[in-house]
Design an enzyme around this catalytic site. Structure first.
Site, PDB file in Angstrom:
ATOM      1  N   CYS A 114      40.494  40.168  42.608  1.00  0.00           N
ATOM      2  CA  CYS A 114      39.201  40.840  42.834  1.00  0.00           C
ATOM      3  C   CYS A 114      39.331  42.364  42.882  1.00  0.00           C
ATOM      4  O   CYS A 114      38.342  43.068  42.704  1.00  0.00           O
ATOM      5  CB  CYS A 114      38.546  40.317  44.107  1.00  0.00           C
ATOM      6  SG  CYS A 114      38.147  38.566  44.016  1.00  0.00           S
ATOM      7  N   HIS A 251      33.128  45.932  45.712  1.00  0.00           N
ATOM      8  CA  HIS A 251      33.331  44.575  45.194  1.00  0.00           C
ATOM      9  C   HIS A 251      32.320  43.667  45.892  1.00  0.00           C
ATOM     10  O   HIS A 251      32.117  43.763  47.105  1.00  0.00           O
ATOM     11  CB  HIS A 251      34.761  44.123  45.487  1.00  0.00           C
ATOM     12  CG  HIS A 251      34.991  42.685  45.203  1.00  0.00           C
ATOM     13  ND1 HIS A 251      34.583  42.089  44.018  1.00  0.00           N
ATOM     14  CD2 HIS A 251      35.569  41.696  45.938  1.00  0.00           C
ATOM     15  CE1 HIS A 251      34.910  40.807  44.044  1.00  0.00           C
ATOM     16  NE2 HIS A 251      35.497  40.545  45.203  1.00  0.00           N
ATOM     17  N   ASN A 281      30.426  36.165  43.764  1.00  0.00           N
ATOM     18  CA  ASN A 281      31.660  36.931  43.614  1.00  0.00           C
ATOM     19  C   ASN A 281      32.200  36.705  42.195  1.00  0.00           C
ATOM     20  O   ASN A 281      32.673  35.616  41.883  1.00  0.00           O
ATOM     21  CB  ASN A 281      32.677  36.474  44.666  1.00  0.00           C
ATOM     22  CG  ASN A 281      33.995  37.240  44.597  1.00  0.00           C
ATOM     23  OD1 ASN A 281      34.254  37.961  43.641  1.00  0.00           O
ATOM     24  ND2 ASN A 281      34.822  37.060  45.605  1.00  0.00           N
TER      25      ASN A 281
END
Ligand SMILES: CC(C)(COP(=O)(O)OP(=O)(O)OC[C@H]1O[C@@H](n2cnc3c(N)ncnc32)[C@H](O)[C@@H]1OP(=O)(O)O)[C@@H](O)C(=O)NCCC(=O)NCCS
Length: 324
Positions: A114, A251, A281
């Site tokens: 990520c 993020h 996500n």
């Protein structure tokens, strides 16, 4: 005079299929209410059968080139962040290169889960500042739906697919923190936290792609602490602080993580670009997706200061400070 990496254009692509939280209610012991309140996620996009990470990345790359008024021939290289490549090799970036019709330059992948886009951005910036390249397409693209355990309600409701891209271009600058472009970055990893977030398969271990495993509540605690610290470090390196920030583009993993990080930085939520409700996500794709959407909406104005930060498997985390 010094060289700075300035954002010349952004682009993104989201697969057509939108899956609402209610889809999970029909399959798992979960509720829309739980997913919304614990994560802030309302829906996500899933790639169609046969649609790969490179397909999404090529569309995002084309959109960024179009917005920048450039062609693939104008690029010196492609750096692509992903943890869900089409194949073990070649790099997805080379497939994007071919898809864009680009015959010269370099193309390779970066893998920091990520945090991948932040690592790719810092990497491309370093190459531009060193003179190795003058124009780089930086992409974050993922199909996390391919590594979900659909029986694990604590993970499969959280992730989505998508791609975002931007073009970094060398420009001469004064060397001041009022310059446009990337001003500073901060990258970190600590491999002793592997067990908190990993995929339980791979080429040289199981010979399979594996599925994502996560101890969400432990990741959560690391995230809030480490994200605020890395953002602070990057700002400090540039001689700036939280009060100088016009936009945080974080993020997009969990609204509660984003809110807590913004609070630690004394940033009101209206200075934070939020896409987590609509995308879930999307790992390395989440920051360039959010950036491209905010750009397309005309929210990012030349001269504004942006801080972008991410954490993911590894653990790996980092931040980049740039002036639009
Ligand atoms: C995953 C996350 C949303 C879970 O929220 P949380 O408040 O920490 O919840 P917990 O994991 O402590 O679980 C609380 C309870 O909800 C349950 N639960 C988990 N997923 C559920 C779901 N989809 N629906 C309903 N209940 C669920 C758990 O089983 C647990 O039940 P128990 O108390 O009976 O054991 C949160 O921890 C998170 O977002 N962590 C960070 C994840 C992340 O960002 N990862 C990527 C970094 S890149």
């Amino acid at each position: 005079m010094i060289r700075r990496s300035v954002v010349r254009g952004t682009g993104h692509y989201l697969p057509e299929r939108v899956v609402e939280n209610s889809w999970f209610e029909e399959r798992l012991d979960t509720t829309d209410e739980w997913i919304r309140t614990r994560s802030g996620i309302e829906r996500r996009h899933f790639a169609a059968e046969g649609q790969t990470t490179s397909d999404l990345a090529i569309r995002a790359g084309k959109a960024a080139l179009e917005r920048a008024g450039l062609t693939a021939e104008d690029l010196d290289g492609i750096v692509l962040a992903t943890s869900t490549p089409d194949f073990t090799f070649p790099a997805v970036a080379t497939m994007v290169q071919a898809g864009l019709g680009m015959k010269r330059g370099f193309a390779y992948d970066v893998q920091a889960v990520c945090a991948g886009f932040v690592f790719a951005l810092a990497n491309a910036d370093a190459m531009i500042r060193s003179g190795l390249a003058s124009r780089i397409l930086v992409v974050g693209a993922e199909t996390f739906s391919r590594i979900m355990d659909w029986t694990d309600r604590s993970t499969c409701v959280l992730f989505g697919d998508g791609a975002g891209a931007l073009i970094l271009e060398a420009q001469d600058a004064a060397g001041e923190n009022t310059d446009r472009g990337i001003l500073s970055s901060d990258l970190n990893s600590d491999g002793t936290y592997r067990e908190l977030l990993y995929v339980d398969g791979g080429v040289s271990s199981t010979g399979t792609a594996g599925q994502l495993r996560m101890q969400g509540n432990l990741v959560f605690r690391h995230a809030v602490d480490k994200l605020a610290k890395t953002a602070h470090t990057s700002l400090e390196k540039a001689g700036l602080d939280g009060s100088d920030v016009d936009w945080m583009i974080p993020h997009q993993a969990n609204l509660r993580i984003i809110s807590a990080t913004a609070q630690k930085m004394s940033l009101p939520l209206d200075k934070v670009v939020l896409t987590v409700a609509d995308h879930g996500n999307t790992s390395a794709a989440s920051i360039p997706l959010a950036m491209s959407i905010a750009d397309a909406e005309g929210r990012l104005k030349p001269g504004q200061l942006i801080v972008t930060e991410a954490i993911g498997g590894g653990l790996s985390w980092g931040s980049v400070v740039l002036r639009w």
